[in-house]
Design a protein around this motif. Sequence first.
Motif, short mmCIF file in Angstrom:
data_model
loop_
_atom_site.label_atom_id
_atom_site.label_comp_id
_atom_site.label_asym_id
_atom_site.label_seq_id
_atom_site.Cartn_x
_atom_site.Cartn_y
_atom_site.Cartn_z
N GLN A 17 -2.23 -8.86 9.92
CA GLN A 17 -2.10 -9.51 8.62
C GLN A 17 -3.43 -9.37 7.89
O GLN A 17 -4.48 -9.74 8.42
CB GLN A 17 -1.72 -10.98 8.82
CG GLN A 17 -1.09 -11.58 7.60
CD GLN A 17 -0.39 -12.89 7.92
OE1 GLN A 17 -0.66 -13.53 8.92
NE2 GLN A 17 0.51 -13.28 7.04
N THR A 18 -3.39 -8.79 6.69
CA THR A 18 -4.61 -8.51 5.95
C THR A 18 -5.14 -9.76 5.25
O THR A 18 -4.37 -10.61 4.82
CB THR A 18 -4.41 -7.36 4.95
OG1 THR A 18 -5.66 -7.05 4.34
CG2 THR A 18 -3.40 -7.69 3.88
N ASN A 19 -6.47 -9.84 5.17
CA ASN A 19 -7.11 -10.97 4.48
C ASN A 19 -7.77 -10.52 3.18
O ASN A 19 -8.59 -11.22 2.62
CB ASN A 19 -8.14 -11.63 5.39
CG ASN A 19 -9.23 -10.68 5.83
OD1 ASN A 19 -9.23 -9.52 5.46
ND2 ASN A 19 -10.14 -11.16 6.64
N LYS A 20 -7.40 -9.30 2.72
CA LYS A 20 -7.94 -8.79 1.46
C LYS A 20 -6.90 -7.88 0.81
O LYS A 20 -5.99 -7.38 1.47
CB LYS A 20 -9.23 -8.02 1.70
CG LYS A 20 -9.06 -6.80 2.58
CD LYS A 20 -10.38 -6.08 2.81
CE LYS A 20 -10.17 -4.87 3.70
NZ LYS A 20 -11.40 -4.15 3.95
N GLU A 21 -7.03 -7.68 -0.49
CA GLU A 21 -6.16 -6.74 -1.17
C GLU A 21 -6.59 -5.34 -0.81
O GLU A 21 -7.78 -5.06 -0.66
CB GLU A 21 -6.23 -6.97 -2.68
CG GLU A 21 -5.65 -8.31 -3.08
CD GLU A 21 -5.33 -8.38 -4.56
OE1 GLU A 21 -5.30 -7.35 -5.23
OE2 GLU A 21 -5.10 -9.50 -5.02
N MET A 22 -5.62 -4.45 -0.63
CA MET A 22 -5.95 -3.09 -0.25
C MET A 22 -4.85 -2.14 -0.66
O MET A 22 -3.74 -2.55 -1.00
CB MET A 22 -6.22 -3.00 1.26
CG MET A 22 -5.10 -3.54 2.11
SD MET A 22 -5.52 -3.86 3.85
CE MET A 22 -6.30 -2.39 4.37
N VAL A 23 -5.17 -0.85 -0.67
CA VAL A 23 -4.18 0.19 -0.94
C VAL A 23 -3.89 0.89 0.38
O VAL A 23 -4.81 1.33 1.07
CB VAL A 23 -4.70 1.19 -1.99
CG1 VAL A 23 -3.72 2.33 -2.18
CG2 VAL A 23 -4.94 0.48 -3.32
N HIS A 31 0.66 2.32 -1.69
CA HIS A 31 1.27 1.01 -1.90
C HIS A 31 0.18 -0.05 -1.88
O HIS A 31 -0.73 0.01 -1.06
CB HIS A 31 2.31 0.70 -0.81
CG HIS A 31 3.56 1.51 -0.95
ND1 HIS A 31 4.64 1.07 -1.65
CD2 HIS A 31 3.88 2.73 -0.49
CE1 HIS A 31 5.59 1.99 -1.60
NE2 HIS A 31 5.14 3.02 -0.90
N HIS A 32 0.31 -1.04 -2.75
CA HIS A 32 -0.65 -2.14 -2.83
C HIS A 32 -0.26 -3.21 -1.81
O HIS A 32 0.90 -3.61 -1.73
CB HIS A 32 -0.64 -2.73 -4.24
CG HIS A 32 -1.55 -3.88 -4.40
ND1 HIS A 32 -1.12 -5.18 -4.32
CD2 HIS A 32 -2.88 -3.95 -4.62
CE1 HIS A 32 -2.13 -6.00 -4.49
NE2 HIS A 32 -3.22 -5.26 -4.68
N ALA A 33 -1.23 -3.67 -1.03
CA ALA A 33 -1.02 -4.79 -0.10
C ALA A 33 -1.81 -5.98 -0.60
O ALA A 33 -2.98 -5.86 -0.95
CB ALA A 33 -1.48 -4.39 1.30
N SER A 34 -1.17 -7.13 -0.64
CA SER A 34 -1.81 -8.37 -1.08
C SER A 34 -2.33 -9.14 0.13
O SER A 34 -1.94 -8.88 1.26
CB SER A 34 -0.79 -9.24 -1.83
OG SER A 34 -0.29 -8.57 -2.95
N VAL A 35 -3.19 -10.12 -0.13
CA VAL A 35 -3.67 -11.00 0.93
C VAL A 35 -2.47 -11.64 1.61
O VAL A 35 -1.56 -12.13 0.94
CB VAL A 35 -4.61 -12.09 0.34
CG1 VAL A 35 -4.97 -13.11 1.40
CG2 VAL A 35 -5.85 -11.45 -0.25
N GLY A 36 -2.42 -11.61 2.93
CA GLY A 36 -1.32 -12.20 3.69
C GLY A 36 -0.23 -11.22 4.07
O GLY A 36 0.61 -11.53 4.91
N ASP A 37 -0.20 -10.04 3.44
CA ASP A 37 0.79 -9.04 3.82
C ASP A 37 0.49 -8.52 5.22
O ASP A 37 -0.66 -8.52 5.67
CB ASP A 37 0.77 -7.84 2.85
CG ASP A 37 1.40 -8.14 1.51
OD1 ASP A 37 1.95 -9.26 1.33
OD2 ASP A 37 1.37 -7.25 0.64
N TRP A 38 1.52 -8.07 5.90
CA TRP A 38 1.37 -7.44 7.21
C TRP A 38 1.25 -5.94 7.00
O TRP A 38 1.99 -5.35 6.21
CB TRP A 38 2.56 -7.75 8.09
CG TRP A 38 2.56 -9.16 8.58
CD1 TRP A 38 3.11 -10.26 7.96
CD2 TRP A 38 1.96 -9.64 9.77
NE1 TRP A 38 2.88 -11.38 8.71
CE2 TRP A 38 2.17 -11.02 9.83
CE3 TRP A 38 1.24 -9.03 10.81
CZ2 TRP A 38 1.71 -11.81 10.88
CZ3 TRP A 38 0.80 -9.81 11.85
CH2 TRP A 38 1.03 -11.19 11.89
#
Length: 63
Positions: A17-23, A31-38
């Motif tokens: 589970q990511t704790n930062k926004e990332m591509v 694809h953009h991943a938001s904080v909390g996305d797996w």
Amino acid sequence: MEKKKFRKKPVVIEAYQTNKEMVIHTLEGNHHASVGDWIITGVNGEQYPCKPDIFAKTYEPVE
């Protein structure tokens, strides 16, 4: 055409589970991943993001 039902094969995946926004660079493009996305690593090593609610409905921890 008759519709049939199918079930996903029981495949073990790795995810965090990511704790930062990332591509995430996926096979389908970025694809953009938001904080909390797996962030899931698939069976062929590919990565893709998954929203927490969908992840909870689809995956369960492996003991």
